[in-house]
Design a protein around this motif. Structure first.
Motif, short mmCIF file in Angstrom:
data_model
loop_
_atom_site.label_atom_id
_atom_site.label_comp_id
_atom_site.label_asym_id
_atom_site.label_seq_id
_atom_site.Cartn_x
_atom_site.Cartn_y
_atom_site.Cartn_z
N ASP A 43 0.82 -1.21 0.00
CA ASP A 43 0.00 0.00 0.00
C ASP A 43 0.86 1.26 0.00
N ALA A 44 2.05 1.18 0.63
CA ALA A 44 2.90 2.36 0.75
C ALA A 44 3.73 2.62 -0.50
N LEU A 45 3.72 1.69 -1.44
CA LEU A 45 4.44 1.90 -2.69
C LEU A 45 3.67 2.87 -3.59
N ASP A 46 4.34 3.30 -4.65
CA ASP A 46 3.78 4.38 -5.48
C ASP A 46 3.09 3.87 -6.74
N GLY A 47 2.50 2.70 -6.66
CA GLY A 47 1.75 2.19 -7.80
C GLY A 47 2.58 1.54 -8.88
N ARG A 48 3.87 1.29 -8.61
CA ARG A 48 4.72 0.67 -9.62
C ARG A 48 4.26 -0.74 -9.95
N THR A 49 4.53 -1.17 -11.17
CA THR A 49 4.06 -2.47 -11.65
C THR A 49 4.96 -3.60 -11.16
N ALA A 50 4.34 -4.67 -10.68
CA ALA A 50 5.03 -5.90 -10.27
C ALA A 50 6.25 -5.61 -9.39
N PRO A 51 6.06 -4.92 -8.27
CA PRO A 51 7.20 -4.62 -7.40
C PRO A 51 7.80 -5.89 -6.81
N SER A 52 9.10 -5.85 -6.57
CA SER A 52 9.79 -6.97 -5.96
C SER A 52 9.82 -6.79 -4.45
N VAL A 53 9.78 -7.90 -3.72
CA VAL A 53 9.78 -7.84 -2.27
C VAL A 53 10.77 -8.83 -1.70
N LEU A 54 11.53 -8.38 -0.72
CA LEU A 54 12.39 -9.25 0.06
C LEU A 54 11.70 -9.50 1.40
N VAL A 55 11.42 -10.75 1.68
CA VAL A 55 10.83 -11.14 2.97
C VAL A 55 11.97 -11.66 3.84
N GLY A 56 12.22 -10.98 4.94
CA GLY A 56 13.30 -11.37 5.83
C GLY A 56 12.78 -12.26 6.94
N GLY A 57 13.06 -13.56 6.82
CA GLY A 57 12.61 -14.53 7.79
C GLY A 57 11.43 -15.32 7.25
#
Length: 225
Positions: free
Chosen positions: A57-71
């Protein structure tokens, strides 16, 4: 009437480079214990899912954002990210081989089998603190859920992740405008201040009420860019 034994049952116990890690079943719940300290179980997962949702939700609407899940934990965050088709690449960094095994071919696979089969998902066996310090990769969001958060760490080395130097490493691993989301077992106003001093913007905390005790919390901050 015969008494019912509801004592926890140990399903696996491993000695690794960071000490002992145990998976046990207590009634319908699966629990992870590290060096004798309870870390997490499969009872809820609301705050772990919120960690993923609020980062997006806090991202700026970019397409297919990547996410690093720590743990990886019991898998709530990974499973929730995989259920959302809006995410692009999903990288999970987990330092405990035992935890990875429990998800790939053990009791926790019931929670994450679909997520692990998702072609967007990549599991990296590494210490998260070392990973963010050394990686040249960058992400749109970092969703960090290791130990019990900035206010209380079971593993001493994890404290450095929440320090100014650790947050500088997190900022380097984020693309401009990227979001840092940090799970905590309790709200930490001090950590909010550390985030602001590290140059993050839009710092805020969202609390998740629990049945007993202080609420869980998700700390959110945006890298300028």
């Amino acid at each position: 009437m015969a008494a019912t034994d509801d004592s926890p049952v140990v399903l696996d116990r491993r000695d690794g480079p960071y000490g002992e890690v145990v998976l046990r079943r207590h009634g319908a719940l699966l629990q992870i214990i590290a060096n004798g300290c309870f870390l997490m179980d499969t009872s809820d997962g609301r705050s772990e899912r919120l960690l993923i949702d609020r980062a997006y939700d806090a991202l700026d609407g970019r397409t297919a954002p990547s996410v690093l899940v720590g743990g990886l934990g019991v898998g709530f965050s990974l499973a929730h990210a995989s259920e959302d088709p809006r995410w692009g690449r999903i990288v999970v960094v987990e330092r405990e081989r035992a935890v990875i095994d429990w998800h790939r071919a053990g009791p926790l696979s019931t929670l994450t089998a679909a997520a692990l089969a998702d072609p967007r998902t990549e599991i990296v066996e590494a210490d998260l603190v070392r990973y963010v310090n050394e990686t040249s990769d960058t992400f749109d969001a970092l969703c960090l859920d290791i130990d019990n958060g900035p206010g209380w760490t079971v593993t001493e080395d994890n404290e450095s992740l929440y320090s100014p130097a650790g947050l500088a490493s997190c900022a380097r691993a984020l693309r401009p405008g990227g979001v840092l989301a940090v799970w905590s077992a309790k709200p930490s106003p001090e950590f909010e201040g550390t985030l602001r001093n590290a140059g993050f913007r839009q710092v805020r905390t969202e609390e998740v009420p629990v049945a007993r005790g202080v609420p869980d919390a998700v700390h959110l901050a945006v890298r300028p860019g």
